[in-house]
Design an enzyme around this catalytic site. Structure first.
Site, PDB file in Angstrom:
ATOM      1  N   ASP A  44       0.847  -1.185   0.000  1.00  0.00           N
ATOM      2  CA  ASP A  44       0.000   0.000   0.000  1.00  0.00           C
ATOM      3  C   ASP A  44       0.893   1.248   0.000  1.00  0.00           C
ATOM      4  O   ASP A  44       1.902   1.291   0.704  1.00  0.00           O
ATOM      5  CB  ASP A  44      -0.858  -0.046   1.271  1.00  0.00           C
ATOM      6  CG  ASP A  44      -1.926   1.016   1.295  1.00  0.00           C
ATOM      7  OD1 ASP A  44      -2.794   0.987   0.417  1.00  0.00           O
ATOM      8  OD2 ASP A  44      -1.886   1.876   2.208  1.00  0.00           O
ATOM      9  N   GLU A  57       1.515   0.330  -4.934  1.00  0.00           N
ATOM     10  CA  GLU A  57       1.008   1.597  -5.450  1.00  0.00           C
ATOM     11  C   GLU A  57       2.184   2.565  -5.507  1.00  0.00           C
ATOM     12  O   GLU A  57       2.729   2.926  -4.469  1.00  0.00           O
ATOM     13  CB  GLU A  57      -0.050   2.173  -4.504  1.00  0.00           C
ATOM     14  CG  GLU A  57      -1.306   1.353  -4.373  1.00  0.00           C
ATOM     15  CD  GLU A  57      -2.294   1.989  -3.398  1.00  0.00           C
ATOM     16  OE1 GLU A  57      -3.460   2.145  -3.764  1.00  0.00           O
ATOM     17  OE2 GLU A  57      -1.904   2.338  -2.263  1.00  0.00           O
TER      18      GLU A  57
END
Ligand code: CA
Length: 652
Positions: free
Chosen positions: A342, A373
């Site tokens: 994340d 990400e």
């Protein structure tokens, strides 16, 4: 308003980031936390700042039970405190009391491997006893040269629907994955649960947070819902998905049972990990070593690159070590096949590359996926010299770490930030160059520094933002009618699926994209009701035609080596055909060991007449259906309908 200045944090941050501090306190041992045997347990805590640490023992993990014994730890080298207790402490719960900065705090162990209900008390477990039957035989093998096809799934979403046919006791839980033979409406031809996943043909599930997080009361009702991006215990599974959150062993065993069941079905398991921030700043990390694990701004306040109140400091040696140890622990103890990071842009590239190198040392370790990400919510307060693992810095990342391509996502169907915005499939002009780059997984010198297709996640939908169908309702209609099945939108969904499944790169989609999943137009559904978030099996079978379309495309993709291989040189395999027509892209996919494929995307408002490359071509997909049997053969000119993707394969 006057700026609040935290001088203590400012001063400490400077010290923590200094070379002197690192040289003096760097600890490489693998024994932080507890080391358990029947004869003795050793407790070790790293805390250079502490002036006193004691361990408190409890008979159970619930908050009301009182501590029955306390031992004081001794300070040793490198800021490591320890105590050895010559007793059998199996299944005993514990906390530490840490005195630092003249403040005494009771805290859980950041290295805990099990805990009591609602995270607060850590637990000493004999991990061998948490192994399900035949765990030592559990394995998942997937060709290391091939791209995965990843399905992004939330534990509760998967089985919360009563129509899933999954038993009441397991619905919304880890163990739902262990039920086979479940179906919708008692109809054997309409499988649900793990049988459905198998039939769909995906190769890996990516599971939204399943480490212990703080937003759900584990003692509360099953009607609570959260995505779980609020970590508390990084090395412990979340309790609310277990059949019993009080006995810390249960969640550990049940996660292993879930993984074993997925592996038995031939499906790999990827874990969503959120090392970039903690649930709050009153965390075990902060209690154990104040301000060490977080970045602070120039005023000494917690930096907030995550937009969740704080950001961790991966560039500091003990948090870097923490991340490496944690990932290795899940890979080894739980047989995890991949990690999704994340807000990876909040981590530094050196940390990500070191995790990669460390995973590579495991048997088949290079097969363990890593992707993330490549962005952050706001600029991190990273130490000077550290490089954020963002898209712009892709060239600094190991090529066996992939990034989500927001370019692919937004080019195909419009920006996630503007709900009315459409993309290439909607006829938005001047996007054909970007679509070509998306087909090449940006390995075409087009601004993103990808070299191998495996570095790029090709996708259009994930848990964040609108589901694909909701996005299509918002961008293509003037209604808010999410429940209704609109044929034009389904056709557009098929067009998008055809593009994604014929792009190089790592294929990824949100669970339910294949059945026009709706979240009633709620984009950020992180704490919406489970009924909004769950996979709705009635809808899945209403849209069986779309599900079959996806399943057949997946099966087709698996037969095209140039699309599946991780490390191909894209320019040797993708050959674009020039066209005068706006909103049109067509190309040949060449494979040495397979028949060529010819793909046409026609996003224009009109039918188009296209010249097939030389020879006979069998139709695989006509935009409405993906054919699996011997199909019609074409040559020379073909008519391509408007607004669809069409696939041919060379015939003999
Ligand atoms: Ca929890």
């Amino acid at each position: 308003m006057a700026q609040v200045i935290n001088n203590t944090a400012k001063k400490l941050a400077k010290e923590y980031s200094s070379r002197i501090f690192e040289e003096k306190f760097k600890y490489d041992g693998d024994d932080l936390g507890v080391t358990f045997t029947k004869e003795k347990t050793v407790f070790k805590v790293w805390s250079p700042l502490a002036t006193k640490i004691s361990v408190n023992l409890y008979k159970n993990g619930d908050a009301e039970t009182e501590c029955y014994q306390t031992y004081v730890l001794e300070k040793g080298k490198n800021g490591v405190w320890s105590v050895e207790i010559n007793e059998d402490l199996e299944n005993i719960y514990y906390t530490y009391t840490v005195k630092a900065l003249d403040n005494e705090r009771e805290t859980g162990d950041i290295y805990a491997r099990a805990c009591g209900v609602n995270s607060q008390r850590s637990m000493i477990v004999n991990l061998k006893d948490t192994n399900p039957q035949d765990w030592e035989k559990d394995s998942f093998s997937y060709d290391k040269n091939l791209q995965p096809i990843i399905y992004e799934l939330h534990i509760k979403d998967f089985s919360y629907d009563k129509n899933s046919g999954i038993s009441d006791k397991n619905r919304g839980k880890y163990l739902a994955f262990t039920e086979t033979g479940t179906c919708y409406n008692n109809d054997k031809d309409k499988p649900t649960g793990i049988d459905y996943l198998k039939k769909l043909g995906i190769t890996h599930v990516h599971i939204l947070p399943m480490y212990d997080f703080g937003s759900i009361d584990e003692d509360g009702s099953d009607t609570q819902f959260n995505w779980g991006y609020d970590p508390v215990n990084y090395n412990v599974p979340e309790g609310s998905y277990a059949s019993d959150a009080h006995d810390g062993r249960v969640r550990v065993k049940e996660v292993k049972q879930m993984i074993q069941a997925l592996h038995s079905a031939g499906i790999g398991v990827i874990m969503d990990v959120v090392y970039n921030h903690t649930y709050n700043t009153d965390s075990f990390f902060q209690c154990t070593v104040p301000y060490y694990y977080y970045r602070v701004d120039e005023n000494g306040n917690f930096s907030n690159g995550s937009a969740c109140g704080n950001e961790t400091a991966s560039e500091r040696f003990m948090f870097r070590k923490y991340m490496i140890d944690s990932v290795m622990y899940w890979a080894k103890e739980y047989h995890i096949d991949g990690f999704r990071f994340d807000l990876m842009g909040l981590h530094d590239t050196a940390t990500m590359n070191t995790i990669r190198e460390t995973l590579n040392t495991l048997p088949n370790g290079e097969n363990i996926l890593m992707y993330g990400e490549p962005w952050f919510a706001s600029t991190p307060a990273m130490d000077k010299g550290a490089i954020p693992a963002t898209k712009e810095n892709l060239r600094y990342l190991d090529t066996n770490i992939a990034i989500f391509s927001d370019d692919t996502r937004d080019t195909i169907k419009g920006s996630v930030f503007f709900e009315k915005d459409g993309g290439f499939v909607n006829g938005k002009p001047f996007l054909t160059d970007k679509v070509r780059s998306a087909v090449c997984a940006w390995c075409d010198n087009s601004g993103v520094d990808a070299y191998y297709p495996r570095q790029i996640i090709s996708y259009v939908s994930a848990h964040d933002n609108y589901s694909l169908y909701d996005k299509l309702v918002l961008s293509m209609t003037h209604t808010q009618d999410f429940k209704n099945i609109n044929k034009t939108l389904i056709d557009t969904n098929k067009f998008i699926a055809t593009i994604i499944m014929t792009c190089c790169g790592t294929t990824f989609f949100q669970a339910g994209e294949e059945f026009a999943r709706t979240k009633d137009g709620i984009g950020d559904s992180y704490n919406s009701a489970p009924e909004i978030n769950m996979l709705n099996w009635e809808r899945a079978y209403q849209n069986k035609d779309l599900v079959d379309f996806y399943a057949n495309l997946i099966a087709f993709r698996k037969t095209v080596p140039a699309l599946m291989k991780k490390n191909i040189k894209v320019s040797k395999h993708i050959e674009f055909v020039d066209t005068e027509i706006q909103s049109m892209v067509h190309f040949i996919v060449k494979s040495n060991d397979s028949k060529d494929v010819f793909v046409v995307y026609n996003a224009s408002e009109n039918q188009a007449i296209v010249n097939l490359p030389e020879g006979d071509w069998q139709i695989i997909c006509d935009g409405k259906e993906v054919f699996t049997d011997n199909t019609q053969v074409f040559n020379n000119e073909v008519v391509i309908e408007k607004k669809c993707g069409v696939i041919f394969r060379k015939h003999n």
